[in-house]
Scaffold this motif. Structure first.
Motif, mmCIF file in Angstrom:
data_model
loop_
_atom_site.group_PDB
_atom_site.id
_atom_site.type_symbol
_atom_site.label_atom_id
_atom_site.label_comp_id
_atom_site.label_asym_id
_atom_site.label_seq_id
_atom_site.Cartn_x
_atom_site.Cartn_y
_atom_site.Cartn_z
ATOM 1 N N ARG A 97 0.829 -1.211 0.000
ATOM 2 C CA ARG A 97 0.000 0.000 0.000
ATOM 3 C C ARG A 97 0.859 1.256 0.000
ATOM 4 N NH1 ARG A 97 -3.786 -3.143 3.090
ATOM 5 N NH2 ARG A 97 -2.880 -2.558 5.093
ATOM 6 N N TRP A 98 1.915 1.253 0.824
ATOM 7 C CA TRP A 98 2.778 2.437 0.894
ATOM 8 C C TRP A 98 3.571 2.636 -0.392
ATOM 9 C CZ3 TRP A 98 1.813 6.150 4.009
ATOM 10 C CH2 TRP A 98 1.275 5.913 5.273
ATOM 11 N N VAL A 99 4.090 1.542 -0.944
ATOM 12 C CA VAL A 99 4.936 1.671 -2.118
ATOM 13 C C VAL A 99 4.124 2.033 -3.355
ATOM 14 C CG1 VAL A 99 4.978 -0.676 -3.108
ATOM 15 C CG2 VAL A 99 7.066 0.670 -3.036
ATOM 16 N N SER A 100 2.853 1.645 -3.382
ATOM 17 C CA SER A 100 2.019 2.014 -4.536
ATOM 18 C C SER A 100 1.814 3.523 -4.586
ATOM 19 C CB SER A 100 0.664 1.304 -4.478
ATOM 20 O OG SER A 100 -0.084 1.730 -3.352
ATOM 21 N N GLY A 101 1.797 4.159 -3.405
ATOM 22 C CA GLY A 101 1.678 5.615 -3.371
ATOM 23 C C GLY A 101 2.943 6.314 -3.845
ATOM 24 N N GLY A 102 4.097 5.636 -3.690
ATOM 25 C CA GLY A 102 5.353 6.238 -4.120
ATOM 26 C C GLY A 102 5.736 5.865 -5.538
ATOM 27 N N SER A 103 5.000 4.887 -6.099
ATOM 28 C CA SER A 103 5.333 4.425 -7.445
ATOM 29 C C SER A 103 5.121 5.519 -8.487
ATOM 30 C CB SER A 103 4.477 3.204 -7.792
ATOM 31 O OG SER A 103 4.991 2.518 -8.903
ATOM 32 N N PHE A 104 6.048 5.642 -9.396
ATOM 33 C CA PHE A 104 6.030 6.600 -10.508
ATOM 34 C C PHE A 104 6.137 8.068 -10.074
ATOM 35 C CE2 PHE A 104 3.871 2.893 -12.494
ATOM 36 C CZ PHE A 104 4.839 2.627 -13.459
ATOM 37 N N GLN A 105 6.502 8.288 -8.786
ATOM 38 C CA GLN A 105 6.815 9.669 -8.405
ATOM 39 C C GLN A 105 8.129 10.104 -9.067
ATOM 40 O OE1 GLN A 105 6.668 10.672 -4.249
ATOM 41 N NE2 GLN A 105 4.675 9.683 -3.932
ATOM 42 N N ALA A 106 8.995 9.104 -9.296
ATOM 43 C CA ALA A 106 10.199 9.371 -10.082
ATOM 44 C C ALA A 106 9.826 9.228 -11.551
ATOM 45 C CB ALA A 106 11.304 8.390 -9.706
ATOM 46 N N LYS A 107 10.272 10.142 -12.390
ATOM 47 C CA LYS A 107 9.820 10.198 -13.781
ATOM 48 C C LYS A 107 10.850 9.600 -14.732
ATOM 49 C CE LYS A 107 6.352 12.559 -12.171
ATOM 50 N NZ LYS A 107 5.053 11.906 -11.955
ATOM 51 N N GLY A 108 10.374 9.311 -15.947
ATOM 52 C CA GLY A 108 11.271 8.824 -16.988
ATOM 53 C C GLY A 108 10.538 7.945 -17.973
ATOM 54 N N SER A 109 11.266 7.304 -18.863
ATOM 55 C CA SER A 109 10.671 6.474 -19.909
ATOM 56 C C SER A 109 10.517 5.033 -19.444
ATOM 57 C CB SER A 109 11.543 6.532 -21.168
ATOM 58 O OG SER A 109 12.898 6.253 -20.840
ATOM 59 N N GLY A 110 9.663 4.286 -20.165
ATOM 60 C CA GLY A 110 9.456 2.877 -19.843
ATOM 61 C C GLY A 110 8.889 2.679 -18.453
ATOM 62 N N LYS A 111 9.526 1.794 -17.670
ATOM 63 C CA LYS A 111 9.053 1.484 -16.317
ATOM 64 C C LYS A 111 9.706 2.377 -15.265
ATOM 65 C CE LYS A 111 7.734 -3.307 -17.231
ATOM 66 N NZ LYS A 111 7.926 -3.352 -18.673
ATOM 67 N N SER A 112 10.289 3.476 -15.685
ATOM 68 C CA SER A 112 10.949 4.390 -14.752
ATOM 69 C C SER A 112 10.021 4.778 -13.602
ATOM 70 C CB SER A 112 11.387 5.663 -15.486
ATOM 71 O OG SER A 112 12.380 5.385 -16.439
ATOM 72 N N GLY A 113 10.519 4.625 -12.374
ATOM 73 C CA GLY A 113 9.756 5.041 -11.195
ATOM 74 C C GLY A 113 8.848 3.979 -10.628
ATOM 75 N N LEU A 114 8.667 2.866 -11.358
ATOM 76 C CA LEU A 114 7.800 1.796 -10.851
ATOM 77 C C LEU A 114 8.399 1.185 -9.588
ATOM 78 C CD1 LEU A 114 5.526 -0.398 -11.178
ATOM 79 C CD2 LEU A 114 7.211 -1.703 -12.485
ATOM 80 N N MET A 115 7.556 0.987 -8.574
ATOM 81 C CA MET A 115 7.948 0.239 -7.378
ATOM 82 C C MET A 115 6.791 -0.669 -7.020
ATOM 83 S SD MET A 115 9.841 3.199 -5.095
ATOM 84 C CE MET A 115 10.423 2.074 -3.861
ATOM 85 N N SER A 116 7.067 -1.960 -6.862
ATOM 86 C CA SER A 116 5.964 -2.889 -6.598
ATOM 87 C C SER A 116 6.450 -4.101 -5.823
ATOM 88 C CB SER A 116 5.326 -3.344 -7.912
ATOM 89 O OG SER A 116 6.232 -4.119 -8.669
ATOM 90 N N VAL A 117 5.498 -4.730 -5.146
ATOM 91 C CA VAL A 117 5.727 -5.966 -4.409
ATOM 92 C C VAL A 117 4.550 -6.881 -4.732
ATOM 93 C CG1 VAL A 117 4.481 -5.316 -2.296
ATOM 94 C CG2 VAL A 117 6.492 -6.839 -2.136
ATOM 95 N N SER A 118 4.615 -8.126 -4.338
ATOM 96 C CA SER A 118 3.536 -9.077 -4.611
ATOM 97 C C SER A 118 2.179 -8.508 -4.223
ATOM 98 C CB SER A 118 3.771 -10.380 -3.834
ATOM 99 O OG SER A 118 4.882 -11.071 -4.329
ATOM 100 N N ARG A 119 1.195 -8.714 -5.094
ATOM 101 C CA ARG A 119 -0.172 -8.278 -4.798
ATOM 102 C C ARG A 119 -0.924 -9.437 -4.166
ATOM 103 N NH1 ARG A 119 -2.947 -5.204 -9.716
ATOM 104 N NH2 ARG A 119 -4.451 -4.883 -8.027
ATOM 105 N N CYS A 120 -1.266 -9.289 -2.905
ATOM 106 C CA CYS A 120 -1.945 -10.361 -2.165
ATOM 107 C C CYS A 120 -3.448 -10.299 -2.409
ATOM 108 C CB CYS A 120 -1.659 -10.231 -0.671
ATOM 109 S SG CYS A 120 0.097 -10.205 -0.264
#
Length: 565
Positions: free
Chosen positions: A88-111
């Motif tokens: 939940r916390w990392v999904s809020g921080g995902s893609f705050q960093a910018k760039g091309s492709g998957k830049s900024g993605l942060m994820s963990v297993s989805r339960c």
């Protein structure tokens, strides 16, 4: 060699604006004082699969009390809870960093709704290791080190602090999850002594939101138990709970279409897992070895003894060591059942809608026209009584159009507008007026010592590729294994784990001497002691695996078309 967080910051500055491959220079471990960050694998370019990272927090820093993980069930619940928190916390921080492709993605297993043991997070004597993915930022294919610095030094530390430290999380919610786990385990462990194969608590919500959703249906009819099957339990945390106990033996669910028969069966087949609070099925608890049996046209079968159900085939084919590349409905269902017995299942769940009719029953009129000597199939109705009395294996059967099983059933429950009604005596009285199958006593002896030989081509392949497709299919070195009819597989990470388990069994266990039953027990013991991580001798552990049951492990091995017995 351990490096410092400052070393990582300096490396980032030195590779800024260089070509993307320079990110590989970051691989290694870095001490962030409160935890260790490990950059385990760096993606090849910004559009490739994300980079793989891990965080290790020592128990003195994490601070979780030992009573929260002093049993396997509680440890798995704690791991699940923390994975969800970090997600939940990392999904809020995902893609705050910018760039091309998957830049900024942060994820963990989805339960999902089930509580599963995963490689995403493991608690070992209070120490925590978390595995997750991150898309390293780039402008085109040029490194954007400032954005990665933001991810690793601003966003990630906050996510770790808010999810992996006992002092920082909502301790009450964690305690509630652990208490629920204790109550679920208490019921599951009491089933056998109460002579039950399942329990459904009063007030449970069994219908799901839709056919593709595991979430509870809003406004659904809450479950109510019939008085004749009432069971009251005093749980360690919730206290007194009342519900319906499904007794060992042969239980039949009947009723009109759309009245809830299949819904209750689906709840029971999912009751082999613990569920999170709010699921509606938290206290729907089924014998953990239960197997959903069905026909599976076209599946591969290797050396299975289906003779208790099918023999004397007109083509003279051996049914004691039955093999085929393209099974029929009846032969596949017979093989599925015999393999379930081999895996140690003590409860078989069956819906007539997904069964081969000629495997389930043969009516009296047909028996008069086609004599027993002309029919190679002994239907399940003839064996179900002996299967329980001799092998101790119970059955729960859903039937909507045939009353043939009234004669052999111990308990008959009518589902009427999602409410169960015990009609056992009424069904038995009605059955007296009709000739019917009472079932044969005993269960024929059968061969369950199948000893697979190793696939030598696989042993010689030093780059075995693994691919998965949801919960439907996996491939091992280009050989597809169909899993779509294993209805108790709930997570694509379980499918991925099955691929690694199949690979491990082929390379490490199969020798032509160990039986499949022995191999299943060995894998269970190994996973219980060392987790899924024990499948990896060296190199990185996959961060996206969830533990399947022994029933699905053995079912997967049995569906491998290059299995040699």
């Amino acid at each position: 060699m351990m490096q410092t967080a400052m070393d990582l910051r300096n490396k980032l500055k030195s590779i800024d604006h260089r070509g993307y491959p320079a990110y590989k220079e970051l691989r290694g471990q870095y001490d962030f004082r409160d935890y260790v960050l490990s950059i385990d694998h760096v993606q090849g370019d910004p559009f490739a699969a994300p980079s793989r990272l891990s965080v290790r927090v020592r128990k003195d820093k994490a601070g979780f009390p030992a009573e929260l993980f002093n049993t396997a069930a509680k440890r798995i619940t704690l791991q699940d809870h923390l994975t969800r928190l970090f997600g939940r916390w990392v999904s809020g921080g995902s893609f705050q960093a910018k760039g091309s492709g998957k830049s900024g993605l942060m994820s963990v297993s989805r339960c999902g709704q089930q509580v599963l043991e995963r490689t995403a997070l493991r608690v070992d004597d209070g120490n925590i290791i978390l595995r997750f993915e991150a898309g390293f930022p780039a402008n085109g294919r040029t490194i954007n080190a400032r954005e990665l610095e933001k991810m690793l030094f601003d966003i990630l530390p906050e996510c770790v602090r808010k999810s992996l430290y006992y002092a920082s999380i909502d301790q009450m919610k964690l305690k509630q999850a652990i208490c629920l786990c204790e109550d679920q385990q208490y019921i599951r462990e009491r089933l056998s002594e109460l002579k039950l194969c399942a329990f459904i608590a009063d007030g449970s919500i069994l219908p799901r939101e839709s056919g593709v959703s595991e979430k509870p249906m809003k406004g659904a009819v809450a479950f109510r138990f019939p008085d004749s099957l009432k069971v009251t339990l005093k749980l360690p945390n919730r206290g007194e709970v009342t519900g319906m106990g499904i007794p060992k033996g042969i239980t039949l669910f009947v009723g009109g279409g759309y009245h809830g028969k299949s819904t209750i069966l689906q709840a029971l087949q999912n009751g082999v897992y613990n569920h999170i609070a709010g699921d509606g099925r938290e206290l729907v608890i089924t014998d953990g070895s239960a197997f959903k049996l069905r026909a599976e046209d076209g599946r591969s079968i290797t050396g299975v003894d289906i003779s208790p159900f099918i023999k004397n085939l007109p083509n003279g084919k051996d049914t004691v060591h039955f093999s085929t590349e393209d099974a029929s409905g009846s032969t596949s269902q017979a093989a599925n059942l015999m393999e379930a017995l081999e895996s140690g299942s003590r409860l078989i769940l069956i819906d007539e809608d997904t069964s081969a009719t000629n495997f389930m029953v043969r009516d009296q009129l047909m028996a008069k026209v086609i004599t027993s000597g002309e029919e190679p199939i002994t239907p399940f109705i003839s064996r179900v009584r002996g299967m329980y009395e001799e092998l101790g294996v119970s059955s729960v059967i859903v039937a909507g159009s045939s009353g043939a099983y009234f004669h052999v059933a111990d308990t008959v429950i009518q589902m009427k507008e999602y409410v169960p009604i015990d009609i056992t005596q009424r069904a038995k009285d009605a059955a007296k007026d009709y000739a019917g199958e009472l079932g044969e006593k005993g269960f024929p002896s059968y061969n369950d010592k199948r000893c697979p030989k190793p696939d030598m081509a696989l042993k010689k392949d030093d780059r075995i590729k693994i691919r998965t497709s949801g919960t439907s299919e996996l491939s091992l070195s280009k050989e597809n294994v169909e899993l779509r009819y294993l209805e108790q597989l709930k997570d694509q990470e379980q499918t991925a784990a099955l691929a690694y388990l199949l690979k491990y069994a082929e390379l490490k266990l199969m020798d032509g001497k160990k039986s499949l039953r022995q191999m299943g027990d060995m894998l269970e013991e190994q996973l219980s002691k060392g987790g899924l991580e024990s499948l990896f001798e060296r190199g990185e552990v996959s961060a996206q695996l969830a533990r399947p049951r022994k029933q699905e492990i053995m079912a997967c091995i049995n569906r491998y078309r290059r299995l040699d017995i």
